[in-house]
Design a protein around this motif. Sequence first.
Motif, PDB file in Angstrom:
ATOM      1  N   GLY A   9      13.668  23.003  17.685  1.00 26.43           N
ATOM      2  CA  GLY A   9      13.133  22.622  16.375  1.00 26.43           C
ATOM      3  C   GLY A   9      12.277  23.502  15.785  1.00 26.43           C
ATOM      4  N   ILE A  10      12.034  23.413  14.535  1.00 23.14           N
ATOM      5  CA  ILE A  10      11.069  24.172  13.740  1.00 23.14           C
ATOM      6  C   ILE A  10       9.783  23.442  14.151  1.00 23.14           C
ATOM      7  N   VAL A  11       8.776  24.818  14.378  1.00 26.47           N
ATOM      8  CA  VAL A  11       7.580  24.521  14.786  1.00 26.47           C
ATOM      9  C   VAL A  11       6.530  24.502  13.614  1.00 26.47           C
ATOM     10  N   CYS A  12       5.586  23.391  13.609  1.00 26.80           N
ATOM     11  CA  CYS A  12       4.560  23.041  12.619  1.00 26.80           C
ATOM     12  C   CYS A  12       3.278  23.420  13.361  1.00 26.80           C
ATOM     13  N   PRO A  13       2.568  24.363  12.869  1.00 26.53           N
ATOM     14  CA  PRO A  13       1.163  24.908  13.504  1.00 26.53           C
ATOM     15  C   PRO A  13       0.023  24.169  13.025  1.00 26.53           C
ATOM     16  N   LEU A  14      -0.644  23.129  13.806  1.00 29.85           N
ATOM     17  CA  LEU A  14      -1.915  22.514  13.341  1.00 29.85           C
ATOM     18  C   LEU A  14      -3.100  22.963  14.237  1.00 29.85           C
ATOM     19  N   ASN A  15      -3.599  23.951  13.722  1.00 35.15           N
ATOM     20  CA  ASN A  15      -4.567  24.719  14.204  1.00 35.15           C
ATOM     21  C   ASN A  15      -5.933  24.064  14.193  1.00 35.15           C
ATOM     22  N   ARG A  16      -5.918  22.981  15.192  1.00 34.13           N
ATOM     23  CA  ARG A  16      -7.243  22.539  15.056  1.00 34.13           C
ATOM     24  C   ARG A  16      -7.475  21.656  16.582  1.00 34.13           C
ATOM     25  N   VAL A  17      -8.754  21.703  17.121  1.00 38.40           N
ATOM     26  CA  VAL A  17      -9.028  21.136  18.219  1.00 38.40           C
ATOM     27  C   VAL A  17      -9.530  19.713  18.296  1.00 38.40           C
ATOM     28  N   ASN A  18      -9.345  18.752  19.336  1.00 39.51           N
ATOM     29  CA  ASN A  18     -10.076  17.471  19.276  1.00 39.51           C
ATOM     30  C   ASN A  18      -9.583  16.754  18.062  1.00 39.51           C
ATOM     31  N   VAL A  19      -8.238  16.732  17.932  1.00 38.43           N
ATOM     32  CA  VAL A  19      -7.539  16.090  16.891  1.00 38.43           C
ATOM     33  C   VAL A  19      -7.467  14.529  17.759  1.00 38.43           C
ATOM     34  N   ASP A  20      -8.250  13.551  16.861  1.00 37.93           N
ATOM     35  CA  ASP A  20      -8.188  12.284  17.286  1.00 37.93           C
ATOM     36  C   ASP A  20      -7.193  11.177  16.768  1.00 37.93           C
ATOM     37  N   THR A  21      -6.997  10.106  17.426  1.00 41.15           N
ATOM     38  CA  THR A  21      -6.083   9.140  17.181  1.00 41.15           C
ATOM     39  C   THR A  21      -6.188   8.401  15.532  1.00 41.15           C
ATOM     40  N   ASP A  22      -7.718   8.532  14.998  1.00 39.48           N
ATOM     41  CA  ASP A  22      -7.782   8.010  14.028  1.00 39.48           C
ATOM     42  C   ASP A  22      -7.516   9.065  13.067  1.00 39.48           C
ATOM     43  N   GLN A  23      -7.595  10.198  13.049  1.00 41.43           N
ATOM     44  CA  GLN A  23      -6.950  11.374  12.240  1.00 41.43           C
ATOM     45  C   GLN A  23      -5.544  11.415  12.272  1.00 41.43           C
ATOM     46  N   ILE A  24      -4.895  11.027  13.418  1.00 37.35           N
ATOM     47  CA  ILE A  24      -3.175  11.050  13.607  1.00 37.35           C
ATOM     48  C   ILE A  24      -2.632   9.742  12.719  1.00 37.35           C
ATOM     49  N   ILE A  25      -3.303   8.721  12.880  1.00 34.24           N
ATOM     50  CA  ILE A  25      -3.191   7.607  12.131  1.00 34.24           C
ATOM     51  C   ILE A  25      -4.160   6.787  11.678  1.00 34.24           C
ATOM     52  N   PRO A  26      -4.936   6.783  10.554  1.00 28.86           N
ATOM     53  CA  PRO A  26      -6.047   5.964  10.013  1.00 28.86           C
ATOM     54  C   PRO A  26      -6.058   4.569  10.305  1.00 28.86           C
ATOM     55  N   LYS A  27      -6.994   4.030  10.664  1.00 26.47           N
ATOM     56  CA  LYS A  27      -7.192   2.574  11.042  1.00 26.47           C
ATOM     57  C   LYS A  27      -6.399   1.372  10.000  1.00 26.47           C
ATOM     58  N   GLN A  28      -6.832   2.132   8.712  1.00 29.33           N
ATOM     59  CA  GLN A  28      -6.394   1.104   7.742  1.00 29.33           C
ATOM     60  C   GLN A  28      -4.781   0.930   7.570  1.00 29.33           C
ATOM     61  N   PHE A  29      -4.120   1.685   8.477  1.00 30.82           N
ATOM     62  CA  PHE A  29      -2.519   1.494   8.320  1.00 30.82           C
ATOM     63  C   PHE A  29      -2.225   0.873   9.643  1.00 30.82           C
ATOM     64  N   LEU A  30      -2.949   0.268  10.409  1.00 29.31           N
ATOM     65  CA  LEU A  30      -2.529  -0.227  11.661  1.00 29.31           C
ATOM     66  C   LEU A  30      -2.204  -1.604  11.578  1.00 29.31           C
ATOM     67  N   LYS A  31      -1.678  -2.347  10.439  1.00 33.40           N
ATOM     68  CA  LYS A  31      -1.357  -3.468  10.240  1.00 33.40           C
ATOM     69  C   LYS A  31      -0.031  -4.011  10.360  1.00 33.40           C
ATOM     70  N   ARG A  32       0.981  -3.149  10.579  1.00 31.29           N
ATOM     71  CA  ARG A  32       2.128  -3.311  10.827  1.00 31.29           C
ATOM     72  C   ARG A  32       2.414  -3.877  12.358  1.00 31.29           C
TER      73      ARG A  32
END
Length: 197
Positions: A9-32
Amino acid sequence: MKAINKFNGIVCPLNRVNVDTDQIIPKQFLKRIERQGFGQFLFHHWRFDDEGNKREDFVMNQMQYEQAEILVSGENFGCGSSREHAPWALLDYGFRVVIAPSFADIFYNNCVKNGILAIRLTEEEVEEITEKAEEPGYRLFINLKDQDITDRKGFVADFDIDPYWKEMLLNGWDEIAVTLNLDEEINNYENKVTAGQ
């Protein structure tokens, strides 16, 4: 779950460290309550401004990464809370593989339980992939059975994975499927209990 064996697959580079789960999916979208539908909110605060417009300076908003299925990022990816929604969002968006030097343990386990191959490589290998992924259309070729990664430019890397997780991913099994594979033994046990043995 969808099985993974040989994958490219094609690679997407997210050049950041310490990416936390709230950045991956913010809490306000956890209602599903279902697992689908979270991809649209993946990295929401990084992808969109306050008016909901795509930020031009965020890597995933660049046209060359629209079809990316492999995400490469820095150390300690998936730190923070234990929310399973983070791998759900990555998978729903279209990422089947995440590569980083290290992952938070709970996040790593949540990935493989949900069909995402999380691969640990050295910092040097991750840096090389990150640099190469700036070129449009850069692909990695992953062989889970042989536990190696290659590209068309001479990159080769091996990776480790627990045999249990490897078998689950190769077969597309979640933990319910593993239990159902023991159906005969479970029925034999229940019959013995019922018969008073």
